[in-house]
Motif scaffolding. Structure first.
Motif, PDB file in Angstrom:
ATOM      1  N   VAL A   4     -28.431-122.955  -9.624  1.00 22.46           N
ATOM      2  CA  VAL A   4     -27.122-122.291  -9.208  1.00 22.46           C
ATOM      3  C   VAL A   4     -26.236-122.848 -10.039  1.00 22.46           C
ATOM      4  O   VAL A   4     -25.231-122.135 -10.557  1.00 22.46           O
ATOM      5  CB  VAL A   4     -27.136-121.988  -7.849  1.00 22.46           C
ATOM      6  CG1 VAL A   4     -25.658-121.343  -7.735  1.00 22.46           C
ATOM      7  CG2 VAL A   4     -28.090-121.137  -7.126  1.00 22.46           C
ATOM      8  N   LEU A   5     -25.936-124.293  -9.683  1.00 20.82           N
ATOM      9  CA  LEU A   5     -24.745-124.889 -10.178  1.00 20.82           C
ATOM     10  C   LEU A   5     -24.867-125.155 -11.955  1.00 20.82           C
ATOM     11  O   LEU A   5     -23.907-124.954 -12.412  1.00 20.82           O
ATOM     12  CB  LEU A   5     -25.005-126.510  -9.830  1.00 20.82           C
ATOM     13  CG  LEU A   5     -24.537-126.433  -8.224  1.00 20.82           C
ATOM     14  CD1 LEU A   5     -24.350-127.867  -7.660  1.00 20.82           C
ATOM     15  CD2 LEU A   5     -23.148-125.471  -7.793  1.00 20.82           C
ATOM     16  N   MET A   6     -25.975-125.141 -12.407  1.00 21.20           N
ATOM     17  CA  MET A   6     -26.302-125.047 -13.762  1.00 21.20           C
ATOM     18  C   MET A   6     -25.738-123.735 -14.389  1.00 21.20           C
ATOM     19  O   MET A   6     -25.273-123.751 -15.326  1.00 21.20           O
ATOM     20  CB  MET A   6     -27.531-125.501 -14.192  1.00 21.20           C
ATOM     21  CG  MET A   6     -27.960-125.108 -15.709  1.00 21.20           C
ATOM     22  SD  MET A   6     -29.711-125.504 -16.139  1.00 21.20           S
ATOM     23  CE  MET A   6     -30.203-123.980 -15.595  1.00 21.20           C
ATOM     24  N   LEU A   7     -26.178-122.768 -13.670  1.00 23.06           N
ATOM     25  CA  LEU A   7     -25.716-121.521 -14.246  1.00 23.06           C
ATOM     26  C   LEU A   7     -24.204-121.177 -13.947  1.00 23.06           C
ATOM     27  O   LEU A   7     -23.757-120.718 -15.227  1.00 23.06           O
ATOM     28  CB  LEU A   7     -26.381-120.195 -13.122  1.00 23.06           C
ATOM     29  CG  LEU A   7     -25.997-118.730 -13.561  1.00 23.06           C
ATOM     30  CD1 LEU A   7     -26.433-118.381 -14.789  1.00 23.06           C
ATOM     31  CD2 LEU A   7     -26.555-117.750 -12.379  1.00 23.06           C
ATOM     32  N   LEU A   8     -23.591-121.501 -13.061  1.00 17.06           N
ATOM     33  CA  LEU A   8     -22.183-121.652 -13.072  1.00 17.06           C
ATOM     34  C   LEU A   8     -21.648-122.281 -14.338  1.00 17.06           C
ATOM     35  O   LEU A   8     -20.518-122.126 -15.008  1.00 17.06           O
ATOM     36  CB  LEU A   8     -21.604-122.305 -11.543  1.00 17.06           C
ATOM     37  CG  LEU A   8     -21.826-121.325 -10.555  1.00 17.06           C
ATOM     38  CD1 LEU A   8     -21.417-122.047  -9.421  1.00 17.06           C
ATOM     39  CD2 LEU A   8     -21.249-119.979 -10.612  1.00 17.06           C
ATOM     40  N   ASP A   9     -22.105-123.541 -14.557  1.00 22.57           N
ATOM     41  CA  ASP A   9     -21.662-124.576 -15.657  1.00 22.57           C
ATOM     42  C   ASP A   9     -21.742-123.857 -16.912  1.00 22.57           C
ATOM     43  O   ASP A   9     -20.827-123.968 -17.833  1.00 22.57           O
ATOM     44  CB  ASP A   9     -22.358-125.684 -15.506  1.00 22.57           C
ATOM     45  CG  ASP A   9     -21.956-127.001 -16.550  1.00 22.57           C
ATOM     46  OD1 ASP A   9     -20.448-127.155 -16.670  1.00 22.57           O
ATOM     47  OD2 ASP A   9     -22.665-127.366 -17.332  1.00 22.57           O
ATOM     48  N   LEU A  35     -29.239-133.662 -10.528  1.00 23.72           N
ATOM     49  CA  LEU A  35     -30.244-133.409  -9.553  1.00 23.72           C
ATOM     50  C   LEU A  35     -31.415-132.778 -10.361  1.00 23.72           C
ATOM     51  O   LEU A  35     -32.538-133.222  -9.908  1.00 23.72           O
ATOM     52  CB  LEU A  35     -29.705-131.831  -8.736  1.00 23.72           C
ATOM     53  CG  LEU A  35     -28.321-132.351  -8.035  1.00 23.72           C
ATOM     54  CD1 LEU A  35     -27.995-130.818  -7.374  1.00 23.72           C
ATOM     55  CD2 LEU A  35     -28.655-133.343  -6.856  1.00 23.72           C
ATOM     56  N   PHE A  36     -31.448-132.395 -11.543  1.00 24.17           N
ATOM     57  CA  PHE A  36     -32.617-132.085 -12.180  1.00 24.17           C
ATOM     58  C   PHE A  36     -33.335-133.328 -12.479  1.00 24.17           C
ATOM     59  O   PHE A  36     -34.531-133.804 -12.398  1.00 24.17           O
ATOM     60  CB  PHE A  36     -32.514-131.338 -13.407  1.00 24.17           C
ATOM     61  CG  PHE A  36     -32.364-130.042 -13.355  1.00 24.17           C
ATOM     62  CD1 PHE A  36     -33.277-129.065 -12.700  1.00 24.17           C
ATOM     63  CD2 PHE A  36     -31.221-129.494 -13.700  1.00 24.17           C
ATOM     64  CE1 PHE A  36     -33.034-127.940 -12.483  1.00 24.17           C
ATOM     65  CE2 PHE A  36     -31.016-128.114 -13.473  1.00 24.17           C
ATOM     66  CZ  PHE A  36     -31.922-127.252 -12.710  1.00 24.17           C
ATOM     67  N   LEU A  37     -32.621-134.320 -12.864  1.00 20.86           N
ATOM     68  CA  LEU A  37     -32.959-135.899 -13.494  1.00 20.86           C
ATOM     69  C   LEU A  37     -33.731-136.570 -11.963  1.00 20.86           C
ATOM     70  O   LEU A  37     -34.864-136.912 -12.516  1.00 20.86           O
ATOM     71  CB  LEU A  37     -32.105-136.659 -13.937  1.00 20.86           C
ATOM     72  CG  LEU A  37     -32.396-138.020 -14.315  1.00 20.86           C
ATOM     73  CD1 LEU A  37     -33.556-138.029 -15.310  1.00 20.86           C
ATOM     74  CD2 LEU A  37     -31.263-138.818 -14.963  1.00 20.86           C
ATOM     75  N   PHE A  38     -33.161-136.301 -10.862  1.00 16.92           N
ATOM     76  CA  PHE A  38     -33.510-136.981 -10.078  1.00 16.92           C
ATOM     77  C   PHE A  38     -35.097-136.438  -9.626  1.00 16.92           C
ATOM     78  O   PHE A  38     -36.021-137.345  -9.298  1.00 16.92           O
ATOM     79  CB  PHE A  38     -32.597-136.868  -8.660  1.00 16.92           C
ATOM     80  CG  PHE A  38     -33.288-137.227  -7.400  1.00 16.92           C
ATOM     81  CD1 PHE A  38     -33.161-138.808  -6.995  1.00 16.92           C
ATOM     82  CD2 PHE A  38     -33.866-136.363  -6.484  1.00 16.92           C
ATOM     83  CE1 PHE A  38     -33.753-138.901  -5.872  1.00 16.92           C
ATOM     84  CE2 PHE A  38     -34.152-136.948  -5.205  1.00 16.92           C
ATOM     85  CZ  PHE A  38     -34.421-138.209  -4.814  1.00 16.92           C
ATOM     86  N   THR A  39     -35.150-135.104  -9.759  1.00 17.25           N
ATOM     87  CA  THR A  39     -36.477-134.665  -9.291  1.00 17.25           C
ATOM     88  C   THR A  39     -37.598-135.142 -10.571  1.00 17.25           C
ATOM     89  O   THR A  39     -38.885-135.228 -10.110  1.00 17.25           O
ATOM     90  CB  THR A  39     -36.556-132.963  -9.248  1.00 17.25           C
ATOM     91  OG1 THR A  39     -36.195-132.569 -10.590  1.00 17.25           O
ATOM     92  CG2 THR A  39     -35.601-132.724  -8.092  1.00 17.25           C
ATOM     93  N   PRO A  83     -24.155-122.343 -28.465  1.00 17.25           N
ATOM     94  CA  PRO A  83     -24.361-123.139 -27.225  1.00 17.25           C
ATOM     95  C   PRO A  83     -25.507-124.086 -27.960  1.00 17.25           C
ATOM     96  O   PRO A  83     -26.345-123.693 -28.482  1.00 17.25           O
ATOM     97  CB  PRO A  83     -24.910-122.296 -26.195  1.00 17.25           C
ATOM     98  CG  PRO A  83     -25.114-120.902 -26.795  1.00 17.25           C
ATOM     99  CD  PRO A  83     -24.346-120.730 -28.068  1.00 17.25           C
ATOM    100  N   ILE A  84     -25.245-125.437 -27.319  1.00 12.05           N
ATOM    101  CA  ILE A  84     -26.426-126.389 -27.701  1.00 12.05           C
ATOM    102  C   ILE A  84     -26.777-127.242 -26.339  1.00 12.05           C
ATOM    103  O   ILE A  84     -25.902-127.745 -25.696  1.00 12.05           O
ATOM    104  CB  ILE A  84     -26.041-127.286 -28.489  1.00 12.05           C
ATOM    105  CG1 ILE A  84     -25.755-126.664 -30.101  1.00 12.05           C
ATOM    106  CG2 ILE A  84     -27.200-128.606 -28.665  1.00 12.05           C
ATOM    107  CD1 ILE A  84     -25.271-127.742 -31.197  1.00 12.05           C
ATOM    108  N   ALA A  85     -27.901-126.970 -25.676  1.00  9.67           N
ATOM    109  CA  ALA A  85     -28.334-127.510 -24.309  1.00  9.67           C
ATOM    110  C   ALA A  85     -29.771-127.841 -24.416  1.00  9.67           C
ATOM    111  O   ALA A  85     -30.587-127.102 -24.654  1.00  9.67           O
ATOM    112  CB  ALA A  85     -28.021-126.502 -23.446  1.00  9.67           C
ATOM    113  N   ASN A  86     -30.367-129.180 -24.299  1.00 12.01           N
ATOM    114  CA  ASN A  86     -31.632-129.318 -24.277  1.00 12.01           C
ATOM    115  C   ASN A  86     -31.588-130.777 -23.310  1.00 12.01           C
ATOM    116  O   ASN A  86     -32.114-131.696 -23.909  1.00 12.01           O
ATOM    117  CB  ASN A  86     -31.998-129.642 -25.679  1.00 12.01           C
ATOM    118  CG  ASN A  86     -33.720-129.800 -25.549  1.00 12.01           C
ATOM    119  OD1 ASN A  86     -34.276-129.685 -24.554  1.00 12.01           O
ATOM    120  ND2 ASN A  86     -34.181-129.756 -26.866  1.00 12.01           N
ATOM    121  N   ILE A  87     -31.469-130.523 -22.117  1.00 12.32           N
ATOM    122  CA  ILE A  87     -31.461-131.670 -21.221  1.00 12.32           C
ATOM    123  C   ILE A  87     -32.987-132.010 -21.090  1.00 12.32           C
ATOM    124  O   ILE A  87     -33.421-133.316 -20.656  1.00 12.32           O
ATOM    125  CB  ILE A  87     -31.109-131.510 -20.049  1.00 12.32           C
ATOM    126  CG1 ILE A  87     -30.639-132.802 -19.014  1.00 12.32           C
ATOM    127  CG2 ILE A  87     -31.732-130.501 -19.078  1.00 12.32           C
ATOM    128  CD1 ILE A  87     -29.557-133.633 -19.591  1.00 12.32           C
TER     129      ILE A  87
END
Length: 219
Positions: A4-9, A35-39, A83-87
């Protein structure tokens, strides 16, 4: 929560130019990647098959890299933005480093040597990448984004590299893990803000709000 927070961001990231998306969308979104990294750390530690786990994350990163290239080539905004995103690429890189650390912890000569080689390899490849002729650099960067995530070229950069190593090394000691992680990421962002000569005050909220990642320590 992370989704949810990623979507807002990302809504703020892509539609900020309209002037109607509030900046607090990105304030809240600061913690999502962590949070994703922690999981991912927890999954890497607990999975029964690290090879399959790595392959899944790598495949998701490769798919995101391909999407980035397609967006850049065919769906740029009128002002040239895409957009560029690839975590997932960063997670892939970190898993390589975690495995190297894991081998070193086995404390036999063969495993230590293998672990050191694995830790050095991504940085050696980055050095080789940086020496490529400028004429082929754009094509090499596309390949890097899809197939071989490298340090300093993948989303998240040095903060995620350092923070990801801390989360893995101290995963058995939760309070210490969170405390050291918070000090590292907060210290990095304070350093960057001071290096950019950003005065303390409202500008830290409006322009340099990356320090808000520290609130990921709570969940």
């Amino acid at each position: 929560m992370a989704l949810v927070l990623m979507l807002l961001d990302h809504i703020h990231y892509i539609f900020d130019f309209t002037g109607i998306v509030p900046i607090w969308f990105s304030w809240l979104g600061r913690i999502s990647g962590w949070l994703f990294l922690f999981t991912v750390v927890e999954g890497f530690v607990r999975t029964s098959n690290r090879k399959k786990y790595f392959l899944r994350i790598w495949l998701m990163g490769a798919a995101m890299g391909i999407v980035n290239i397609l967006l850049s080539l065919f769906l740029r905004r009128g002002d040239g933005f895409s957009p560029i995103a690839n975590i997932m690429g960063m997670f892939t890189l970190l898993m390589v480093l975690w495995q190297g650390i894991g081998w070193i912890k086995q404390r036999n000569l063969r495993s230590i040597a293998k672990g050191i080689c694995v830790l050095v390899l991504p940085f050696a490849l980055y050095f080789c990448f940086s020496k490529l002729p400028m004429s082929i650099m754009p094509y090499a960067y596309m390949l890097e984004q899809v197939f071989i995530p490298l340090p300093f070229l993948t989303e998240g950069g040095l903060p995620f590299l350092l923070g990801g190593l801390v989360l893995y090394i101290f995963h058995k000691h939760r309070k210490l893990q969170v405390a050291i992680w918070a000090m590292v990421v907060l210290g990095w962002n304070l350093y960057i803000g001071m290096a950019m000569s950003i005065p303390f005050g409202s500008q830290w909220l409006m322009l340099h709000y990356e320090w808000m990642v520290v609130f990921a320590a709570i969940p």
